[in-house]
Enzyme design. Structure first.
Site, PDB file in Angstrom:
ATOM      1  N   GLY A  16      17.700  33.727  74.889  1.00 10.39           N
ATOM      2  CA  GLY A  16      17.063  33.056  76.018  1.00 10.39           C
ATOM      3  C   GLY A  16      17.522  33.697  77.311  1.00 10.39           C
ATOM      4  O   GLY A  16      18.270  34.683  77.287  1.00 10.39           O
ATOM      5  N   MET A  18      19.428  33.837  81.244  1.00  3.99           N
ATOM      6  CA  MET A  18      20.704  33.374  81.787  1.00  3.99           C
ATOM      7  C   MET A  18      20.600  31.885  82.121  1.00  3.99           C
ATOM      8  O   MET A  18      19.519  31.402  82.456  1.00  3.99           O
ATOM      9  CB  MET A  18      21.062  34.153  83.058  1.00  3.99           C
ATOM     10  N   SER A  20      20.695  29.380  80.185  1.00  5.93           N
ATOM     11  CA  SER A  20      19.960  28.537  79.240  1.00  5.93           C
ATOM     12  C   SER A  20      20.880  27.869  78.225  1.00  5.93           C
ATOM     13  O   SER A  20      20.421  27.104  77.379  1.00  5.93           O
ATOM     14  CB  SER A  20      18.898  29.374  78.514  1.00  5.93           C
ATOM     15  N   LYS A  22      23.199  29.617  76.126  1.00  5.61           N
ATOM     16  CA  LYS A  22      23.494  30.432  74.939  1.00  5.61           C
ATOM     17  C   LYS A  22      24.993  30.409  74.632  1.00  5.61           C
ATOM     18  O   LYS A  22      25.381  30.207  73.483  1.00  5.61           O
ATOM     19  CB  LYS A  22      23.057  31.890  75.171  1.00  5.61           C
ATOM     20  N   ASP A  89      29.074  37.294  71.884  1.00  2.00           N
ATOM     21  CA  ASP A  89      28.445  36.759  73.098  1.00  2.00           C
ATOM     22  C   ASP A  89      27.894  37.937  73.903  1.00  2.00           C
ATOM     23  O   ASP A  89      28.416  39.049  73.808  1.00  2.00           O
ATOM     24  CB  ASP A  89      29.469  35.976  73.930  1.00  2.00           C
ATOM     25  N   GLU A  90      26.855  37.735  74.679  1.00  2.00           N
ATOM     26  CA  GLU A  90      26.220  38.818  75.450  1.00  2.00           C
ATOM     27  C   GLU A  90      25.826  39.965  74.515  1.00  2.00           C
ATOM     28  O   GLU A  90      26.117  41.139  74.768  1.00  2.00           O
ATOM     29  CB  GLU A  90      27.162  39.341  76.552  1.00  2.00           C
ATOM     30  N   CYS A 146      13.853  26.056  85.566  1.00  2.00           N
ATOM     31  CA  CYS A 146      13.365  26.919  86.638  1.00  2.00           C
ATOM     32  C   CYS A 146      13.898  26.424  87.980  1.00  2.00           C
ATOM     33  O   CYS A 146      13.735  25.251  88.332  1.00  2.00           O
ATOM     34  CB  CYS A 146      11.843  26.944  86.658  1.00  2.00           C
ATOM     35  N   CYS A 149      10.746  25.343  90.312  1.00  2.00           N
ATOM     36  CA  CYS A 149       9.849  24.200  90.090  1.00  2.00           C
ATOM     37  C   CYS A 149      10.374  23.175  89.093  1.00  2.00           C
ATOM     38  O   CYS A 149       9.757  22.127  88.931  1.00  2.00           O
ATOM     39  CB  CYS A 149       8.476  24.703  89.644  1.00  2.00           C
TER      40      CYS A 149
END
Ligand code: ADP
Ligand code: ZN
Length: 205
Positions: A16, A18, A20, A22, A89-90, A146, A149
């Site tokens: 996903g 950044m 989000s 993970k 990770d990453e 987001c 919005c």
């Protein structure tokens, strides 16, 4: 994913944008494995030094001790072969060899969990995540919120001018955006609302 049979290996992917969650999800799964008394090792790439050099850290400050390596081959060299659960990770920063390495670990009976960005700042698939998703037994796609919005966001918006694929460490350099609010690359100077062109394009004939 909680498989019941523990004598077979597999690959779980978490992907996903950044922010989000993970890293949070990876840490959650690794903690559960520890509770189940399984031996865990987690790797992070040396370039990700945003917060801490030898821990993986989420944006909400959840932490877990990690082995820092330059690439997937080095992870294999520094692997504790007693580890039953191996996290990355990453994952998008370990290089193309991560696919082979993850496969090799899973083939040898380990639970492999890879977490990483699935798309880059232009919205393009971020290697080697697409290949990892193809070979994984399980895929979790995490969405952020987001910042424009409030809708679910699948994009990582770069907020600073740079054509480089990787810009790490710059605070405030990225934010999460939905499909509609995403502006590939650096943002335009002015916010242009999505609208059809005033006059339809001329057709040849
Ligand atoms: P990732 O590893 O995907 O970058 P982290 O697990 O490090 O994500 O961080 C997730 C946390 O970031 C969330 O639980 C939340 O506290 C925080 N956060 C900051 N900005 C956002 C956003 N735009 N959408 C969702 N969570 C956000
Ligand atoms: Zn939006």
């Amino acid at each position: 994913m909680d498989f019941l049979v523990h004598n077979t290996g597999w690959i779980e992917a978490i992907c996903g944008p950044m922010f989000s969650g993970k890293s949070e999800e990876l840490i959650r799964r690794l903690r559960r494995a520890m509770i189940a008394r399984r031996r865990v090792q987690v790797f992070k790439p040396v370039m990700d030094d945003r917060y801490s050099r030898d821990e993986i850290v989420s944006h909400a400050d959840s932490r877990l001790e990690a082995t820092v390596v330059a690439n997937a081959r080095e992870a294999l060299q520094r692997l504790d072969w007693r580890a039953q659960v191996v996290g990355f990770d990453e994952s998008n920063f370990f290089g193309p060899d991560l696919v082979d390495v993850a496969q090799q670990l899973a083939d040898s009976g380990k639970q492999v969990i890879v977490a990483g960005l699935d798309t880059d700042f232009l919205g393009r698939p971020f290697p080697p995540m697409p290949e990892l998703l193809a070979v994984a037994e399980s895929i979790t796609k995490t969405l952020a919120i987001c910042m424009r919005c409030g809708n679910p966001a699948k994009h990582t918006q770069r907020l600073v001018e740079s054509g480089d694929l990787i810009v790490v460490g710059a605070a405030g350099a990225y934010e999460a955006r939905c499909r509609r609010c995403f502006e590939p690359g650096a943002p335009r100077q002015e916010w242009l609302p999505l609208a059809p062109p005033a006059t339809p394009p001329e057709t040849e004939g």
